[in-house]
Design an enzyme around this catalytic site. Structure first.
Site, PDB file in Angstrom:
ATOM      1  N   TYR A  57       0.830  -1.209   0.000  1.00 40.68           N
ATOM      2  CA  TYR A  57       0.000   0.000   0.000  1.00 40.68           C
ATOM      3  C   TYR A  57       0.863   1.257   0.000  1.00 40.68           C
ATOM      4  O   TYR A  57       1.810   1.396   0.778  1.00 40.68           O
ATOM      5  CB  TYR A  57      -0.937   0.046   1.203  1.00 40.68           C
ATOM      6  CG  TYR A  57      -1.722   1.342   1.271  1.00 40.68           C
ATOM      7  CD1 TYR A  57      -2.690   1.627   0.310  1.00 40.68           C
ATOM      8  CD2 TYR A  57      -1.462   2.305   2.248  1.00 40.68           C
ATOM      9  CE1 TYR A  57      -3.367   2.826   0.325  1.00 40.68           C
ATOM     10  CE2 TYR A  57      -2.148   3.503   2.274  1.00 40.68           C
ATOM     11  CZ  TYR A  57      -3.103   3.763   1.306  1.00 40.68           C
ATOM     12  OH  TYR A  57      -3.773   4.945   1.316  1.00 40.68           O
ATOM     13  N   GLY A  64      -6.467   5.036  -0.635  1.00 39.68           N
ATOM     14  CA  GLY A  64      -7.817   5.107  -0.090  1.00 39.68           C
ATOM     15  C   GLY A  64      -8.670   3.957  -0.576  1.00 39.68           C
ATOM     16  O   GLY A  64      -8.282   2.782  -0.496  1.00 39.68           O
TER      17      GLY A  64
END
Length: 516
Positions: A57, A64
């Site tokens: 990530y 998001g």
């Protein structure tokens, strides 16, 4: 240390003074060698993860609600540019330069901890931007105080890319590319993870909290002086401020406030004029006089709590994901602004209540039924002159506004990012309204000082305390002594400047020594 001396930014926490000097006084900055080493070590780990086929990530994924998409290496530079451009979505009035500089410094500090994975060259470019006096234009609206102050920080990141609009060191508005060229700063081509590292922080909220704590610390001491002036001029008693009475309720702020008032009132001929029980017919003073240390003391203790929160935040590295010392890169929720939002709201309550009590003291001066022998509205010729009648109206309008600003922002939350960010702090909004609250309190206290000084003069030939007399003299340098009605607005503004610049406290301390 002088205001313009370089502030060194390393992995260790910054001080409140560091933030004030960079934000308000334009001090330049430099990264310490330890910071550069920590940044480089974390970056090496990010580069290693970027080369693996496993999605990580913020390094090789979207953000998001789009975090499930793995981004091809050829698109990752575009990903960073797109992130910053799309998040630089602020709107509304321009935010003050001191707030933006505080935000930039605090983001630089998080980068300096070595927990963000940014490249050293990017951090050094941000440091150069601060030192050059270039300030990205950031807007009032855009932050929800969760995932940090995304939009405000994105406007700063956009400037690092050579895009957007800035104010240069002279205050002129320029395209970022031109300002960077003039300052000989090369724009940055963002690499993997750097977009997130630049925008995922609570720096705007924290910067405004530190600035507010600095201002309120001075204003609460000013409130002690102005309250003492009102007690004196309204023929109140100082016996209620005695230390043995304060010890019965041992809140530390209350004791400090009462001790300040005792110092300021020491040696007052006005107070001495009615110490004899035969000369004083009142059993007790009104709460706005008698309970001043209890209210200002509670304000002090609340400010102290807010300062503790700010201190913890200054020791923090707020980013998501974070690079840990053992090389792991982990997702987390440290960007949530709730700890800051709560105390920002608390301080707005403090400002409103201090102002409310000061306004009540001012109102007593103007009413012949309660001012103990002073002329109606402190007018030179009541009926022909209105004296300070409308100055109190101005105070009342400010206090009413401060009560509205005291409604907490942090109890609200509007979900965003397709319900991924389903609870937000609204801490930026709490900080923005607190700045208005600090300004409003400054103005309310200025009107009390202006009115109390007029009343002290009208008590002549009785002599005020040496400390309150010093405050009156400082005011009289710009505001004439009592007389027929004059254009009052400039006199109020002169008193506002005296309060805002610390002149009221400084004048009192020239007699009393340091007030706590």
């Amino acid at each position: 240390m002088r205001d313009n001396e370089v502030v060194t930014v390393g992995p260790e926490p910054l001080t409140f003074d560091d933030v004030i000097r960079v934000a308000r006084h334009g001090a330049p900055v430099r990264l310490s060698d330890d910071a550069v080493a920590a940044i480089a070590a974390a970056r090496q780990r990010v580069d290693e993860l970027a080369e693996t086929p496993v999605p990580h990530y913020g390094i090789s994924t979207g953000f998001g609600a789009l975090a499930t998409r793995h981004i091809d290496p050829a698109l990752r530079a575009q990903l960073q540019r797109s992130l910053v451009r799309s998040h630089a979505a602020g709107s509304g009035p321009e935010v003050e330069t001191e707030v933006v500089r505080a935000l930039m410094l605090l983001r630089l500090h998080t980068l300096a901890t070595g927990h963000t994975g940014i490249r050293p060259t990017t951090a050094k470019t941000l440091a150069a931007l601060i030192s050059s006096g270039i300030t990205p234009i950031v807007h009032e609206y855009g932050s929800l105080g969760c995932s940090g102050d995304l939009a405000p920080l994105a406007h700063v990141a956009l400037t690092l890319m050579g895009e957007g609009v800035v104010r240069d060191a002279s205050g002129a508005v320029q395209p970022a590319a031109e300002a960077l060229k003039q300052a000989r700063i090369d724009p940055v081509e963002l690499a993997a993870k750097e977009g997130l590292a630049l925008i995922n922080g609570t720096d705007g909220m924290l910067g405004m909290l530190i600035l507010a704590i600095h201002d309120l610390t001075e204003l609460v001491r000013t409130a002690d002086v102005s309250a003492a002036m009102s007690v004196e001029a309204l023929l109140g008693t100082d016996r209620v401020f005695a230390p043995e009475l304060q010890e019965l309720r041992p809140h530390p702020g209350q004791a400090r406030s009462a001790a300040n008032m005792v110092k300021v009132l020491r040696g007052s001929g006005i107070m001495a004029s009615h110490r004899d029980p035969a000369a004083c017919t009142r059993v007790q003073d009104a709460y706005s006089l008698r309970c001043a240390p209890q209210v200002a003391g509670a304000a002090r203790d609340t400010i102290a709590h807010a300062a503790s929160v700010a201190g913890w935040e200054l020791a923090s590295a707020v980013d998501n994901p974070a690079v840990l010392a053992d090389g792991r890169v982990e997702s987390n929720g440290n960007f949530h602004g709730a700890p800051l939002a709560y105390v920002l709201d608390f301080l707005a309550i403090v400002a409103a209540d201090l102002a409310s009590m000061a306004e009540r003291r001012t109102d007593r001066f103007l009413d012949v039924a309660r001012n103990h022998g002073l002329p109606s509205f402190l007018a030179d010729d009541p009926g022909v002159d209105s004296g300070h009648m409308i100055a109190q109206y101005t105070q009342a309008a400010l206090v009413s506004e401060l009560k509205r600003l005291a409604v907490p922002a942090s109890v609200d939350s509007i979900p965003s990012s397709a319900m991924q960010e389903d609870h937000v702090s609204m801490g930026w909004s709490a900080a923005r309204k607190l700045r208005k609250s600090v300004d409003g309190l400054t103005r309310v206290l200025a009107v009390e000082v202006l009115t109390a000084a007029r009343a002290i003069d009208l008590r002549a030939p009785l002599e005020p305390a040496p400390a309150t007399a010093a405050v009156v003299r400082a005011l009289r340098e710009t505001v004439p002594a009592p007389g027929p009605d004059r254009f009052l607005a400039p006199e109020i503004e002169a008193a506002v400047r005296l309060v805002a610049e610390g002149g009221v406290v400084a004048a009192a301390e020239s007699v009393t020594g340091p007030l706590d």
